[in-house]
Scaffold this motif. Structure first.
Motif: not given
Lengths: 266, 266
Positions: B129, B150-152, B155-156, B159, B183, B185-186, B254, B257-260
């Motif tokens: 992982g 894979f954006p995940e 992102r992972t 986060l 990637r 930027l986001e 950013l 503001d996420r809405k899981p």
């Protein structure tokens, strides 16, 4: 094969009827299956007070709204599905919403999940979540403007089965048009972004919009991109077989290859 | 403020010692905190049989590996942390892994989560992982090549708190360099991608790599991008305050503001 048309124009602030009548001329006689208009397309975007929001809402459930009535009629007459952004009043709250009106006159509403900048002063965060609907054989989902910034938005729509994302926008940041090439590529999906052009001034509030409305393909290519300025309608062809097949070579399928067990999930 | 250096070079297939000795000259005297080498940096990438994999592994836990020994020594001597991709043997299985060697001689291994193309014939999917480690005040994570798609993945890592993603790669598709701007930027994060250049031929197997190793910033900008061909080392400055602050304007953060609750989670 389906056709999606993107309308780019410059609305006059709060002149809903005038703006609707203007775009009705732009779309006259268009040969398409879906027409996408911008976010808050006919009110304009530069709200400076709650009062302005209260004076310009639509409420499709109650049959209220000049844009709603006009496009419902248009869809029934022409068989073309329409999506546009609007200021929605629902149960006493105001949402930055988009409505997808289908050719049978039924409709579905998406309320913007990720509010941008001063929208937070006037609108309630969306409570519909993302959804996908099948219209005559093509799976469509809706996202609004700033939703693009969060990869989870388009990923969610793609995993729910969308072939095509209808993406009404009022873009002020310079990134989305290039980013949506990657959003299309990573999800193997079509994205049709309709944007405003020009400047909106309301007292001390001023926004300049970036135009360049576009459609991107599952290969991450720009099928067309409109100029920064000017009213336009342009149409792209959607081949849903391309978006439904997530395979990128003989060993890799973008969705089967995901490893959710290693992803951050909250 | 920290410095990250990216090495781009052209390895000779299965000539591990020769390749390691070559890059030792490239990095001699470099003033940096982190050095990133490509995926499968010193074996080369164009495996055509399991036998070739069995003959070229490293096994850091058992102290086996010319690259491992060399860079462990280098890190202890210089205080520079190093990450490189290698063919890892662990408990009888082979992984497409990267090792992060820290200046105290300790190390951490990441095994590639998303295997690309023929890698699936030779390697076991990664089981570590994604993880983040703090090294002298900067949070770093590791991803390998195709993980970018894979954006995940990024992102992972973001986060989990990463400021900087060390991204060893052997890129054959043309997309990653532009995608990593998005990637970065986001996620408002630094990404340092080290890539191979040139062609590797092994019987009927042939790969051409895209070079253009780069570092992208939390603003989505390319801090530098190397040419398509040629051996290079180049260094960028990391300002971890930029990646630690996810705010993009006075109303939007950013991550907050996420809405899981509205995201697809499996």
């Amino acid at each position: 094969m389906f056709k999606v048309s993107v309308v780019q124009f410059k609305p006059e602030l709060f002149e809903i009827e005038k703006n609707v009548n203007k775009v009705m001329k732009i779309i006259e006689g268009v040969d398409s299956n879906f027409i996408v208009f911008p976010e808050l397309a006919f009110t304009g975007y530069a709200f400076s007070s709650k009062k302005e929001v209260e004076e310009t809402y639509e409420s499709p459930l109650d049959g209220i709204g000049y844009a709603f009535k006009t496009f419902k009629e248009f869809s029934k007459d022409t068989g073309v599905s329409v999506v546009y952004g609007f200021n929605e009043k629902y149960e006493g709250k105001y949402y930055n919403s988009s409505i997808l009106i289908k050719s049978d006159g039924t409709y579905k509403i998406y309320r913007k999940t990720h509010l941008f900048f001063r929208e937070k002063l006037f609108f309630t965060p969306g409570d519909t979540g993302f959804w996908v609907d099948n219209i005559n054989g093509i799976n469509v989902g809706v996202a609004i403007c700033f939703d693009w910034y969060f990869p989870e938005s388009f990923r969610t729509l793609a995993l729910l089965g969308a072939d095509l994302i209808l993406h009404p926008a009022n873009l002020v940041l310079p990134y989305c048009q290039e980013a949506n090439k990657i959003r299309s590529l990573e999800n193997k999906i079509y994205i049709a972004t309709s944007n405003i052009w020009g400047t909106q001034i309301n007292g001390e509030i001023e926004y300049s919009f970036t135009g360049k409305s576009q459609v991107t393909s599952p290969d991450g290519e720009v099928l067309f991109r409109l100029p920064e300025q000017g009213d336009f309608i342009q149409t792209a062809e959607i081949d849903e077989r391309k978006s439904q097949n997530k395979r990128i070579n003989e060993y890799n399928d973008l969705f089967q290859d995901r490893k959710p067990k290693y992803y951050f999930h909250s």
